[in-house]
Design a protein around this motif. Structure first.
Motif, PDB file in Angstrom:
ATOM      1  N   GLU A  88       0.951   6.696 -16.767  1.00 42.75           N
ATOM      2  CA  GLU A  88       2.162   7.504 -16.645  1.00 42.75           C
ATOM      3  C   GLU A  88       3.321   6.629 -16.189  1.00 42.75           C
ATOM      4  O   GLU A  88       3.160   5.743 -15.351  1.00 42.75           O
ATOM      5  CB  GLU A  88       1.982   8.653 -15.653  1.00 42.75           C
ATOM      6  CG  GLU A  88       3.219   9.554 -15.572  1.00 42.75           C
ATOM      7  CD  GLU A  88       3.034  10.771 -14.683  1.00 42.75           C
ATOM      8  OE1 GLU A  88       3.938  11.639 -14.678  1.00 42.75           O
ATOM      9  OE2 GLU A  88       1.995  10.867 -13.990  1.00 42.75           O
ATOM     10  N   SER A  89       4.483   6.893 -16.762  1.00 42.25           N
ATOM     11  CA  SER A  89       5.720   6.265 -16.331  1.00 42.25           C
ATOM     12  C   SER A  89       6.791   7.352 -16.255  1.00 42.25           C
ATOM     13  O   SER A  89       6.777   8.307 -17.038  1.00 42.25           O
ATOM     14  CB  SER A  89       6.168   5.172 -17.301  1.00 42.25           C
ATOM     15  OG  SER A  89       7.395   4.594 -16.868  1.00 42.25           O
ATOM     16  N   GLY A  90       7.706   7.212 -15.302  1.00 40.91           N
ATOM     17  CA  GLY A  90       8.721   8.232 -15.109  1.00 40.91           C
ATOM     18  C   GLY A  90       8.268   9.321 -14.158  1.00 40.91           C
ATOM     19  O   GLY A  90       8.885  10.391 -14.089  1.00 40.91           O
ATOM     20  N   TYR A  91       7.183   9.077 -13.422  1.00 45.05           N
ATOM     21  CA  TYR A  91       6.705  10.039 -12.438  1.00 45.05           C
ATOM     22  C   TYR A  91       7.616  10.016 -11.206  1.00 45.05           C
ATOM     23  O   TYR A  91       8.433   9.102 -11.031  1.00 45.05           O
ATOM     24  CB  TYR A  91       5.265   9.735 -12.037  1.00 45.05           C
ATOM     25  CG  TYR A  91       5.018   8.295 -11.595  1.00 45.05           C
ATOM     26  CD1 TYR A  91       5.197   7.900 -10.275  1.00 45.05           C
ATOM     27  CD2 TYR A  91       4.604   7.340 -12.529  1.00 45.05           C
ATOM     28  CE1 TYR A  91       4.956   6.584  -9.874  1.00 45.05           C
ATOM     29  CE2 TYR A  91       4.373   6.023 -12.153  1.00 45.05           C
ATOM     30  CZ  TYR A  91       4.551   5.653 -10.819  1.00 45.05           C
ATOM     31  OH  TYR A  91       4.331   4.348 -10.447  1.00 45.05           O
ATOM     32  N   VAL A  92       7.485  11.043 -10.381  1.00 49.19           N
ATOM     33  CA  VAL A  92       8.326  11.140  -9.190  1.00 49.19           C
ATOM     34  C   VAL A  92       7.457  11.141  -7.939  1.00 49.19           C
ATOM     35  O   VAL A  92       6.256  11.451  -7.991  1.00 49.19           O
ATOM     36  CB  VAL A  92       9.210  12.406  -9.209  1.00 49.19           C
ATOM     37  CG1 VAL A  92      10.183  12.345 -10.383  1.00 49.19           C
ATOM     38  CG2 VAL A  92       8.367  13.670  -9.286  1.00 49.19           C
ATOM     39  N   ASP A  93       8.078  10.803  -6.813  1.00 51.31           N
ATOM     40  CA  ASP A  93       7.353  10.779  -5.533  1.00 51.31           C
ATOM     41  C   ASP A  93       7.365  12.159  -4.896  1.00 51.31           C
ATOM     42  O   ASP A  93       7.786  13.148  -5.503  1.00 51.31           O
ATOM     43  CB  ASP A  93       7.932   9.701  -4.617  1.00 51.31           C
ATOM     44  CG  ASP A  93       9.370   9.991  -4.181  1.00 51.31           C
ATOM     45  OD1 ASP A  93       9.850  11.131  -4.379  1.00 51.31           O
ATOM     46  OD2 ASP A  93      10.016   9.083  -3.628  1.00 51.31           O
ATOM     47  N   SER A  94       6.933  12.247  -3.650  1.00 49.49           N
ATOM     48  CA  SER A  94       6.818  13.542  -2.980  1.00 49.49           C
ATOM     49  C   SER A  94       8.169  14.191  -2.727  1.00 49.49           C
ATOM     50  O   SER A  94       8.242  15.399  -2.477  1.00 49.49           O
ATOM     51  CB  SER A  94       6.077  13.378  -1.646  1.00 49.49           C
ATOM     52  OG  SER A  94       6.791  12.516  -0.758  1.00 49.49           O
ATOM     53  N   HIS A  95       9.246  13.420  -2.789  1.00 50.38           N
ATOM     54  CA  HIS A  95      10.593  13.965  -2.594  1.00 50.38           C
ATOM     55  C   HIS A  95      11.246  14.361  -3.915  1.00 50.38           C
ATOM     56  O   HIS A  95      12.267  15.043  -3.916  1.00 50.38           O
ATOM     57  CB  HIS A  95      11.476  12.944  -1.877  1.00 50.38           C
ATOM     58  CG  HIS A  95      10.911  12.453  -0.580  1.00 50.38           C
ATOM     59  ND1 HIS A  95      10.990  13.182   0.576  1.00 50.38           N
ATOM     60  CD2 HIS A  95      10.237  11.317  -0.279  1.00 50.38           C
ATOM     61  CE1 HIS A  95      10.393  12.513   1.559  1.00 50.38           C
ATOM     62  NE2 HIS A  95       9.921  11.379   1.068  1.00 50.38           N
ATOM     63  N   GLY A  96      10.672  13.902  -5.020  1.00 47.71           N
ATOM     64  CA  GLY A  96      11.262  14.167  -6.327  1.00 47.71           C
ATOM     65  C   GLY A  96      11.986  12.972  -6.905  1.00 47.71           C
ATOM     66  O   GLY A  96      12.502  13.042  -8.018  1.00 47.71           O
ATOM     67  N   ASP A  97      12.050  11.862  -6.168  1.00 49.02           N
ATOM     68  CA  ASP A  97      12.712  10.661  -6.675  1.00 49.02           C
ATOM     69  C   ASP A  97      11.802   9.894  -7.618  1.00 49.02           C
ATOM     70  O   ASP A  97      10.576   9.899  -7.471  1.00 49.02           O
ATOM     71  CB  ASP A  97      13.104   9.738  -5.520  1.00 49.02           C
ATOM     72  CG  ASP A  97      14.427  10.112  -4.888  1.00 49.02           C
ATOM     73  OD1 ASP A  97      15.362  10.435  -5.638  1.00 49.02           O
ATOM     74  OD2 ASP A  97      14.527  10.086  -3.643  1.00 49.02           O
ATOM     75  N   MET A  98      12.416   9.201  -8.567  1.00 42.21           N
ATOM     76  CA  MET A  98      11.663   8.263  -9.385  1.00 42.21           C
ATOM     77  C   MET A  98      11.095   7.157  -8.486  1.00 42.21           C
ATOM     78  O   MET A  98      11.641   6.869  -7.418  1.00 42.21           O
ATOM     79  CB  MET A  98      12.572   7.650 -10.450  1.00 42.21           C
ATOM     80  CG  MET A  98      12.962   8.599 -11.553  1.00 42.21           C
ATOM     81  SD  MET A  98      14.205   7.885 -12.667  1.00 42.21           S
ATOM     82  CE  MET A  98      15.720   8.303 -11.812  1.00 42.21           C
ATOM     83  N   ALA A  99      10.002   6.551  -8.941  1.00 35.98           N
ATOM     84  CA  ALA A  99       9.331   5.534  -8.135  1.00 35.98           C
ATOM     85  C   ALA A  99       9.985   4.175  -8.345  1.00 35.98           C
ATOM     86  O   ALA A  99       9.363   3.227  -8.830  1.00 35.98           O
ATOM     87  CB  ALA A  99       7.852   5.491  -8.471  1.00 35.98           C
ATOM     88  N   ASP A 100      11.280   4.074  -7.957  1.00 32.06           N
ATOM     89  CA  ASP A 100      11.984   2.795  -8.051  1.00 32.06           C
ATOM     90  C   ASP A 100      12.269   2.288  -6.647  1.00 32.06           C
ATOM     91  O   ASP A 100      11.658   2.733  -5.671  1.00 32.06           O
ATOM     92  CB  ASP A 100      13.261   2.935  -8.883  1.00 32.06           C
ATOM     93  CG  ASP A 100      14.222   3.964  -8.304  1.00 32.06           C
ATOM     94  OD1 ASP A 100      14.016   4.429  -7.153  1.00 32.06           O
ATOM     95  OD2 ASP A 100      15.197   4.318  -8.991  1.00 32.06           O
ATOM     96  N   ILE A 101      13.205   1.375  -6.493  1.00 34.42           N
ATOM     97  CA  ILE A 101      13.429   0.763  -5.186  1.00 34.42           C
ATOM     98  C   ILE A 101      14.046   1.719  -4.174  1.00 34.42           C
ATOM     99  O   ILE A 101      14.085   1.418  -2.982  1.00 34.42           O
ATOM    100  CB  ILE A 101      14.319  -0.498  -5.307  1.00 34.42           C
ATOM    101  CG1 ILE A 101      15.730  -0.115  -5.795  1.00 34.42           C
ATOM    102  CG2 ILE A 101      13.690  -1.524  -6.215  1.00 34.42           C
ATOM    103  CD1 ILE A 101      16.700  -1.288  -5.755  1.00 34.42           C
ATOM    104  N   HIS A 102      14.535   2.884  -4.620  1.00 35.42           N
ATOM    105  CA  HIS A 102      15.119   3.844  -3.690  1.00 35.42           C
ATOM    106  C   HIS A 102      14.106   4.867  -3.196  1.00 35.42           C
ATOM    107  O   HIS A 102      14.438   5.690  -2.338  1.00 35.42           O
ATOM    108  CB  HIS A 102      16.282   4.573  -4.367  1.00 35.42           C
ATOM    109  CG  HIS A 102      17.405   3.671  -4.751  1.00 35.42           C
ATOM    110  ND1 HIS A 102      18.132   2.944  -3.843  1.00 35.42           N
ATOM    111  CD2 HIS A 102      17.925   3.364  -5.968  1.00 35.42           C
ATOM    112  CE1 HIS A 102      19.054   2.240  -4.464  1.00 35.42           C
ATOM    113  NE2 HIS A 102      18.950   2.472  -5.756  1.00 35.42           N
ATOM    114  N   SER A 103      12.902   4.839  -3.723  1.00 32.06           N
ATOM    115  CA  SER A 103      11.883   5.810  -3.331  1.00 32.06           C
ATOM    116  C   SER A 103      11.363   5.520  -1.926  1.00 32.06           C
ATOM    117  O   SER A 103      10.922   4.411  -1.620  1.00 32.06           O
ATOM    118  CB  SER A 103      10.719   5.779  -4.325  1.00 32.06           C
ATOM    119  OG  SER A 103       9.597   6.455  -3.814  1.00 32.06           O
TER     120      SER A 103
END
Length: 593
Positions: free
Chosen positions: A438-453
């Motif tokens: 999977e790509s484009g998934y989100v974390d527990s807050h709803g953010d993408m899993a990039d450097i701001h997550s």
């Protein structure tokens, strides 16, 4: 005392329209508006509104019902109410030590700014017309052509009886004014009929794209352009073909220049005025944005003015408050439910629920328009298996192609700097239905899993190395001279007291503002970009039928940015709830041993 005044005014505004003497066609046309909104039209017999130098949209609704209800759920009507706007503006003002002045509010609350209302004045203390954001007079009382002025336009003051400014064409005002008793109108103070404006003055710019420039092409002092829609449009095929902003954002089809629908320009006390098949510009102003305010406060509903903003915020609309069946059960069983004093009466709760249900219906229609405008301006092709299908244990590569088919501007358009998000979510399921990639998934807050997550930073979620994201990013210079992505174009890590000051070096010399720049990732008109994904062979462990799913996701604000400016958990939750999925599709294929 305040609520009593508002209540009495609103009761006058909500008097049912008298249609006696109107033709069957007139009643049918009017009924379609009430049918769609669940509301009768309004009759603004209020001395306070009549005498105002800045008339409310509620007054315009008396004769322009269809336009009013289109506007009521638009982003223009939301501009002043938006809780994210207030959080964003306050954070930026504090970081910049107040040096931004009225830079933001003069677009979002232009009437209030022109009236001299303080920038920091709470929404519930502002005038009603200021709370309406980009309201009727924000456009139809502008008499001078403005260009790129960062929202510094001037609204021509005047009561409801003063002329409005509009596109050209034959005026029906003389006919109505000459038979004022039959139409039930008045053109000057001193009566009980519906007050109307004394005709319309032709203003050519209002139907051209240039009219949108002053608020949709905005730069801050360092040279960063927070709004670049006009810049993109000016260089677009649409501009060359003569397609205007209005053709796509106010036409018959969201996001496409397919002409306009027809409707009467005005229905005055049940009587159609002028051509019933006149060109109709849709004032929903199609776009991808959406509201996260309490649904008792927005969309703009005249009935909601019975209560103050603070009182609406005490109404727990997530629970069944005001639902008749639930209220019956509460009364029958004597369940002890604690209500705030303002919502202690059942009839008040039921009225509030009725308003919220009406507003939720408007928001559902807005959601359909949001999906339409985004899907009409983009195309997602694939998947493409350029290297063929793998066998069990072999690595797997595939791609999708995203194309901007909009003639007018980039995908996504450059609005609000680095806020709008547009990314792909791709999932590969094995024969047992388990996710193997999977790509484009989100974390527990709803953010993408990039450097701001936050979850990526905490190590609880893996960084998404193959993320396809078209979100523009702010880049700021660190003390050591390197760049990094930031939430706002303010270098608060360098200066102890940040100050948004004009650049000391021309940007033409450096080719970008010093210390701050924007990294655009959007697609120009008719451009495309491939999202290439690689699945390790160790993930392909089972022979059989695999399923590949994709969707493009659109959200107005990143959750990490909302946290940065102090948004509430309710705001974050609503932001995620109203996120939309575009071009969803799935394919199945077989992988052999």
């Amino acid at each position: 005392m305040i609520r009593t005044y508002i209540f009495s005014s609103v009761m006058l505004l909500l008097m049912s329209l008298t249609v006696s003497g109107a033709s069957a066609q007139e009643v049918q046309t009017e009924g379609s508006v009430a049918e769609r909104t669940g509301l009768s039209t309004v009759d603004p017999h209020s001395a306070v509104f009549q005498e105002s130098e800045y008339p409310s949209a509620v007054q315009c609704a008396a004769c322009h019902q269809k336009i009013f209800w289109e506007w009521a759920s638009s982003n223009h009507a939301y501009a002043s109410i938006s809780p994210m706007f207030h959080k964003f503006e306050q954070a930026l003002s504090e970081l910049a030590s107040g040096t931004i002045g009225t830079f933001c509010v003069r677009c979002h609350q232009q009437v209030g700014t022109q009236r001299g209302e303080p920038r920091e004045q709470p929404l519930w203390e502002r005038s009603l017309v200021a709370r309406e954001g980009i309201t009727c007079i924000t456009c139809h009382r502008v008499s001078t052509e403005f260009g790129r002025v960062n929202g510094e336009r001037h609204i021509q003051p005047g009561t409801i009886f003063e002329p409005m400014y509009n596109t050209g064409g034959p005026s029906n005002f003389p006919k109505v004014a000459a038979d004022s008793d039959r139409y039930g109108v008045m053109t000057e103070p001193g009566g009980d009929n519906t007050p109307i404006h004394n005709g319309a003055i032709e203003f050519e710019q209002i139907e051209r794209s240039e009219f949108c420039v002053s608020c949709h092409q905005v730069a801050v002092h360092p040279g960063i352009k927070l709004e670049v829609v006009w810049e993109q449009y000016r260089a677009s095929p649409a501009a060359e073909m003569g397609i205007t902003c209005q053709d796509c954002h106010m036409g018959s089809v969201p996001g496409r220049p397919n002409g306009y629908k027809t409707a009467p320009k005005a229905i005055v006390n049940g009587r159609i005025v002028g051509d019933p098949e006149a060109k109709h510009s849709n004032h929903a102003f199609y776009g991808p944005g959406y509201p996260i305010a309490h649904p008792g406060i927005f969309p703009f509903n005249p009935r909601s003015l019975n209560w103050e903003i603070q009182e609406w915020l005490l109404f727990d609309w997530h629970t069944p408050w005001g639902v008749p069946a639930w209220e019956d059960e509460i009364e029958a069983n004597g369940t002890d439910v604690e209500f705030p004093a303002v919502w202690a009466k059942r009839e008040d709760r039921e009225t509030a629920r009725y308003i919220i249900d009406q507003n939720q219906n408007l928001l559902e229609q807005k959601k359909e328009d949001r999906v339409a405008v985004m899907e009409n301006g983009s195309r997602l092709d694939g998947p493409f298996f350029d290297k063929g299908l793998p066998r069990v244990g072999e690595k797997f590569e595939f791609r999708y192609r995203l194309t901007n088919i909009d003639e007018g501007h980039n995908l996504p358009s450059g609005s609000l700097g680095a806020q709008p998000e547009l990314w792909l979510n791709v999932v590969l399921l094995d024969p047992d239905g388990e996710i193997v990639f999977e790509s484009g998934y989100v974390d527990s807050h709803g953010d993408m899993a990039d450097i701001h997550s936050l979850d990526v930073a905490a190590g609880t979620v893996k960084h998404d190395d193959q993320l396809f994201n078209l979100q523009t990013k702010f880049l700021t210079t660190n003390v050591k001279g390197t760049d990094r992505e930031m939430y706002l174009p303010v270098n608060f890590d360098i200066d102890q007291i940040p100050f948004i000051r004009p650049s000391g070096v021309p940007t033409s010399v450096l080719n970008h503002p010093p210390f701050i720049r924007m990294e655009g990732r959007s697609l120009p008109p008719f451009a495309h970009r491939d999202a290439v994904y690689k699945v390790p062979g160790k993930k392909i462990t089972k022979p059989g039928k695999y399923r590949l799913q994709v969707r493009m996701r659109s959200r107005a604000e990143p959750i990490y940015f909302m946290k940065f400016v102090g948004a509430t958990p309710e705001m974050e939750r609503t932001m995620n709830e109203w996120m939309i999925d575009l071009h969803p599709s799935a394919v199945e294929f077989t992988i052999e041993e």
